[in-house]
Design an enzyme around this catalytic site. Structure first.
Site, PDB file in Angstrom:
ATOM      1  N   ASP A   8       0.876  -1.169   0.000  1.00  0.00           N
ATOM      2  CA  ASP A   8       0.000   0.000   0.000  1.00  0.00           C
ATOM      3  C   ASP A   8       0.919   1.227   0.000  1.00  0.00           C
ATOM      4  O   ASP A   8       2.116   1.121   0.317  1.00  0.00           O
ATOM      5  CB  ASP A   8      -0.887  -0.051   1.250  1.00  0.00           C
ATOM      6  N   ASP A  10      -0.183   5.061   0.956  1.00  0.00           N
ATOM      7  CA  ASP A  10      -0.437   6.031   2.032  1.00  0.00           C
ATOM      8  C   ASP A  10      -0.317   5.379   3.411  1.00  0.00           C
ATOM      9  O   ASP A  10      -1.054   4.444   3.721  1.00  0.00           O
ATOM     10  CB  ASP A  10      -1.846   6.622   1.896  1.00  0.00           C
TER      11      ASP A  10
HETATM   12  C1  G6P Z   1      -5.929   5.940   0.323  1.00  0.00           C
HETATM   13  C2  G6P Z   1      -6.021   6.556   1.695  1.00  0.00           C
HETATM   14  C3  G6P Z   1      -7.399   7.062   1.983  1.00  0.00           C
HETATM   15  C4  G6P Z   1      -7.893   7.950   0.837  1.00  0.00           C
HETATM   16  C5  G6P Z   1      -7.891   7.164  -0.456  1.00  0.00           C
HETATM   17  C6  G6P Z   1      -8.340   7.998  -1.652  1.00  0.00           C
HETATM   18  O1  G6P Z   1      -6.492   4.684   0.370  1.00  0.00           O
HETATM   19  O2  G6P Z   1      -5.673   5.587   2.675  1.00  0.00           O
HETATM   20  O3  G6P Z   1      -7.349   7.807   3.185  1.00  0.00           O
HETATM   21  O4  G6P Z   1      -9.208   8.406   1.094  1.00  0.00           O
HETATM   22  O5  G6P Z   1      -6.563   6.704  -0.701  1.00  0.00           O
HETATM   23  O6  G6P Z   1      -7.401   8.984  -1.910  1.00  0.00           O
HETATM   24  P1  G6P Z   1      -7.612  10.157  -2.958  1.00  0.00           P
HETATM   25  O7  G6P Z   1      -6.231  10.740  -3.092  1.00  0.00           O
HETATM   26  O8  G6P Z   1      -8.111   9.550  -4.223  1.00  0.00           O
HETATM   27  O9  G6P Z   1      -8.598  11.108  -2.366  1.00  0.00           O
HETATM   28 MG    MG Z   2      -2.743   3.120   3.683  1.00  0.00          MG
END
Ligand code: G6P
Ligand code: MG
Length: 213
Positions: A8, A10
């Site tokens: 993953d 983030d």
């Molecule tokens: C990741 C993060 C989430 C976030 C999602 C969408 O999974 O863990 O916290 O909401 O990505 O991200 P974006 O950049 O598309 O808003």
């Molecule tokens: Mg994550």
């Protein structure tokens, strides 16, 4: 033996999970909706619109679809402001070593992120070329905890799911990995990531030899 590790982004390779939190917090404050770190734990790994729905479920009123779209855009604007100055210095300790050790051991390296900002963040971190395959929001219909993103990555890497390790900081992400039939390494707190096969504090504790079976 494992043949691939799928990371993953983030909260695992870089601390953008905190930036997502700050951006949602700013949005929630503006709407006078209660928001804290404990609630944010439920949003990790969840895509933008579904995260917004979860936050708005705690508001005292319904929101029209166009209002929701505007709020999602505003949150993304806050988030992009926060990541604007990111560089390779924002890789978390051990992240680069973990990616390189997997490749050096002859395993495939994948990335599975539901973030639409993933390509931008990878570019800022300068690590896009370290993956054999990258799956992001554009290639999947169902976000985590659905296993689709991890299964798609395994398929692209041409590795059986049972021979993949998934690495995640989110409860929803660990669920996605387990539903995909993979070995799940959690990054964070064992008390939170209870469904992971093992939990490490950060990638500086990621040693491939711990998982070779
Ligand atoms: C990741 C993060 C989430 C976030 C999602 C969408 O999974 O863990 O916290 O909401 O990505 O991200 P974006 O950049 O598309 O808003
Ligand atoms: Mg994550």
């Amino acid at each position: 033996m494992f043949n691939a590790v799928i990371f993953d982004l983030d909260g695992v390779l870089t601390d953008t999970a905190h930036y997502h939190f700050l951006a949602w917090q700013r949005l929630a404050e503006g709407e006078r909706i209660p928001f804290d770190e404990a609630f944010n734990e439920r949003l990790k790994g969840i895509d933008r619109m579904r995260s917004l729905e979860l936050i708005l479920s705690r508001a005292g009123r319904p929101y029209a679809p166009e209002e929701k779209r505007a709020l999602a855009e505003r949150k993304n604007h806050h988030y992009q402001e926060l990541i604007a100055t990111m560089t390779s210095h924002d890789l978390l300790p051990g992240a680069l070593n973990a990616l390189d050790s997997v490749r050096e051991a002859g395993l495939k390296v994948g990335l599975a992120s539901v973030s639409k900002n993933a390509p931008l963040v990878l570019d800022k971190l300068g690590i896009a070329d370290r993956f054999d395959d990258i799956v992001d929001a554009r290639q999947i219909a169902n976000g985590k905890p659905d296993p689709e993103i991890f299964l798609t990555a395994a398929d692209h890497l041409n590795v059986e799911p049972a021979r993949c390790i998934g690495v995640e900081d989110a409860v929803a992400g660990i669920q996605a990995i387990k539903r995909a039939g993979m070995y799940a390494v959690g990054v964070g707190e064992p008390g939170v990531l209870t469904e992971a096969d093992c939990v490490i504090h950060g990638l500086d504790s990621f040693h491939l030899s711990d998982y070779v079976r």
